[in-house]
Design a protein around this motif. Structure first.
Motif, mmCIF file in Angstrom:
data_model
loop_
_atom_site.group_PDB
_atom_site.id
_atom_site.type_symbol
_atom_site.label_atom_id
_atom_site.label_comp_id
_atom_site.label_asym_id
_atom_site.label_seq_id
_atom_site.Cartn_x
_atom_site.Cartn_y
_atom_site.Cartn_z
ATOM 1 N N TYR A 1 -21.187 58.504 51.005
ATOM 2 C CA TYR A 1 -21.164 58.835 49.595
ATOM 3 C C TYR A 1 -19.729 59.037 49.140
ATOM 4 O O TYR A 1 -18.879 59.476 49.895
ATOM 5 C CB TYR A 1 -21.938 60.130 49.325
ATOM 6 C CG TYR A 1 -23.433 59.995 49.316
ATOM 7 C CD1 TYR A 1 -24.166 60.141 50.484
ATOM 8 C CD2 TYR A 1 -24.118 59.712 48.143
ATOM 9 C CE1 TYR A 1 -25.543 60.027 50.480
ATOM 10 C CE2 TYR A 1 -25.502 59.592 48.132
ATOM 11 C CZ TYR A 1 -26.199 59.742 49.302
ATOM 12 O OH TYR A 1 -27.571 59.617 49.294
ATOM 13 N N GLN B 1 -22.023 59.796 44.899
ATOM 14 C CA GLN B 1 -22.647 58.514 44.590
ATOM 15 C C GLN B 1 -22.730 57.673 45.850
ATOM 16 O O GLN B 1 -21.780 57.625 46.639
ATOM 17 C CB GLN B 1 -21.828 57.764 43.535
ATOM 18 C CG GLN B 1 -21.818 58.429 42.175
ATOM 19 C CD GLN B 1 -20.955 57.662 41.195
ATOM 20 O OE1 GLN B 1 -19.750 57.583 41.359
ATOM 21 N NE2 GLN B 1 -21.575 57.101 40.187
ATOM 22 N N PHE B 2 -23.840 57.001 46.006
ATOM 23 C CA PHE B 2 -24.069 56.139 47.162
ATOM 24 C C PHE B 2 -23.051 55.002 47.225
ATOM 25 O O PHE B 2 -22.745 54.363 46.212
ATOM 26 C CB PHE B 2 -25.479 55.560 47.056
ATOM 27 C CG PHE B 2 -25.790 54.476 48.046
ATOM 28 C CD1 PHE B 2 -25.659 53.132 47.695
ATOM 29 C CD2 PHE B 2 -26.210 54.788 49.318
ATOM 30 C CE1 PHE B 2 -25.967 52.130 48.599
ATOM 31 C CE2 PHE B 2 -26.515 53.791 50.231
ATOM 32 C CZ PHE B 2 -26.393 52.461 49.865
ATOM 33 N N ASP C 1 -30.732 52.811 33.671
ATOM 34 C CA ASP C 1 -29.935 53.453 34.706
ATOM 35 C C ASP C 1 -30.655 54.719 35.185
ATOM 36 O O ASP C 1 -31.052 55.539 34.386
ATOM 37 C CB ASP C 1 -28.556 53.807 34.140
ATOM 38 C CG ASP C 1 -27.561 54.136 35.242
ATOM 39 O OD1 ASP C 1 -26.549 54.779 34.936
ATOM 40 O OD2 ASP C 1 -27.822 53.741 36.388
ATOM 41 N N LYS D 1 -31.480 58.342 36.707
ATOM 42 C CA LYS D 1 -30.761 59.538 36.349
ATOM 43 C C LYS D 1 -31.396 60.795 36.930
ATOM 44 O O LYS D 1 -32.614 60.959 36.953
ATOM 45 C CB LYS D 1 -30.758 59.666 34.833
ATOM 46 C CG LYS D 1 -29.523 60.305 34.253
ATOM 47 C CD LYS D 1 -29.653 60.417 32.759
ATOM 48 C CE LYS D 1 -28.428 59.903 32.054
ATOM 49 N NZ LYS D 1 -28.488 60.067 30.617
ATOM 50 N N GLN E 1 -35.566 64.436 37.050
ATOM 51 C CA GLN E 1 -35.256 63.041 37.375
ATOM 52 C C GLN E 1 -36.257 62.121 36.671
ATOM 53 O O GLN E 1 -37.423 62.470 36.497
ATOM 54 C CB GLN E 1 -35.255 62.819 38.910
ATOM 55 C CG GLN E 1 -36.499 63.340 39.624
ATOM 56 C CD GLN E 1 -37.577 62.334 39.873
ATOM 57 O OE1 GLN E 1 -37.439 61.141 39.536
ATOM 58 N NE2 GLN E 1 -38.677 62.785 40.467
ATOM 59 N N HIS F 1 -39.421 59.651 41.426
ATOM 60 C CA HIS F 1 -39.209 59.878 42.855
ATOM 61 C C HIS F 1 -40.118 60.984 43.373
ATOM 62 O O HIS F 1 -40.342 61.989 42.700
ATOM 63 C CB HIS F 1 -37.751 60.274 43.111
ATOM 64 C CG HIS F 1 -36.812 59.116 43.086
ATOM 65 N ND1 HIS F 1 -35.444 59.272 43.121
ATOM 66 C CD2 HIS F 1 -37.024 57.783 43.066
ATOM 67 C CE1 HIS F 1 -34.867 58.087 43.123
ATOM 68 N NE2 HIS F 1 -35.808 57.168 43.077
ATOM 69 N N ALA G 1 -30.787 66.474 43.935
ATOM 70 C CA ALA G 1 -30.903 65.060 44.274
ATOM 71 C C ALA G 1 -32.363 64.674 44.374
ATOM 72 O O ALA G 1 -33.238 65.526 44.578
ATOM 73 C CB ALA G 1 -30.185 64.755 45.588
ATOM 74 N N SER H 1 -35.090 61.247 45.766
ATOM 75 C CA SER H 1 -35.183 59.973 46.483
ATOM 76 C C SER H 1 -36.615 59.467 46.457
ATOM 77 O O SER H 1 -37.566 60.242 46.333
ATOM 78 C CB SER H 1 -34.689 60.104 47.930
ATOM 79 O OG SER H 1 -35.593 60.867 48.711
ATOM 80 N N THR I 1 -30.162 60.152 45.092
ATOM 81 C CA THR I 1 -29.435 60.047 43.841
ATOM 82 C C THR I 1 -29.156 61.464 43.374
ATOM 83 O O THR I 1 -30.088 62.268 43.230
ATOM 84 C CB THR I 1 -30.260 59.303 42.785
ATOM 85 O OG1 THR I 1 -30.547 57.988 43.261
ATOM 86 C CG2 THR I 1 -29.484 59.199 41.480
#
Lengths: 112, 115
Positions: free
Chosen positions: A36, A45-46, B1, B3, B25, B29, B92, B94, B105
């Motif tokens: 990251y 960010q990946f 995009d 988010k 999110q 996910h 985050a 996923s 993310t």
């Protein structure tokens, strides 16, 4: 220990040179690794990932190398640019649990 | 995009206050995570959730709790804030690919200062 570590807290390179950021992991059962990038004021960010059945994976200007024998991961950035200045974290999927363990981060500074 | 949105970028609270950090999110996910980030320590996992109303302790859950009443929202709660909880908090999410961890993310982070 049970953590992913990075060899250097700070790496300074000249613009245009190649950068290599290293990471040592401790769990031989980890099967998935991610790099990251975190710019100032933003979340990570990946960049690129690699599974343990691979030794190398390439992206755009970035390459990740995995050496399972010595439990070492590296991120190579070609033709480093000022926009590459950031903190870089490696992360491992701990024993395939779905839990990502992060290293401490390496700050990449790009000198013009 | 895609988010992940953390509602508060900066918060200042007093010792003993109850603090809520919200994360939403929009990617549908299944998995959501809360990390804290401190200099020299990297990112440490506090709690995570694989589904609505489910939660799992991470590596440093003490002093925290979480709530996941809806799939898109994962809240981190500090019942009684202490100065050692001053930190950057990262949420985050996923997609559950069914084969271990997937790419997370991250949100932009919430910087909490406890006085």
């Amino acid at each position: 220990g049970e953590s992913v570590g990075l060899h250097l807290p700070t790496l300074s390179v000249q613009e245009g040179d190649n950068s290599i950021i290293n990471c040592a992991y401790s769990n031989s059962a980890s099967d998935y690794f991610i790099w990251y990038k975190q710019e100032s004021g933003k979340g990570p960010q990946f960049i690129i990932d690699i599974r343990s059945n691979m030794d190398k994976r390439q992206g755009q200007r970035v390459t990740v190398l995995l050496n399972k024998t010595v439990k070492h991961l590296s991120l190579q950035i070609a033709a480093t640019q000022p926009g590459d200045s950031a903190v870089y974290f490696c992360a491992e999927n701990w024993s395939n649990t779905g839990k990502l363990i992060f290293g401490q981060g390496t700050t990449l500074q790009v000198k013009p | 995009d895609v988010k992940v949105t953390q509602s508060s970028r900066y918060l200042v609270k007093r010792t003993g206050e109850k603090v809520f950090l919200e994360c939403v999110q929009d990617m549908d996910h299944e998995n959501m995570f809360w990390y804290r980030q401190d200099p020299g320590l990297g990112l440490r996992l506090i709690y995570f959730s694989y589904d609505v109303k489910m939660k799992e302790k991470g590596d440093i859950p003490e002093g925290y709790s979480v709530s996941r009443e809806k799939k898109e929202r994962f809240s981190l709660i500090l019942e009684s804030a202490s100065t050692n909880q001053t930190s950057m908090y990262l949420c985050a999410s996923s997609f559950d690919g069914g084969s271990g961890a997937n790419v997370l993310t991250f949100g932009a982070g919430s910087r909490l200062t406890v006085l």
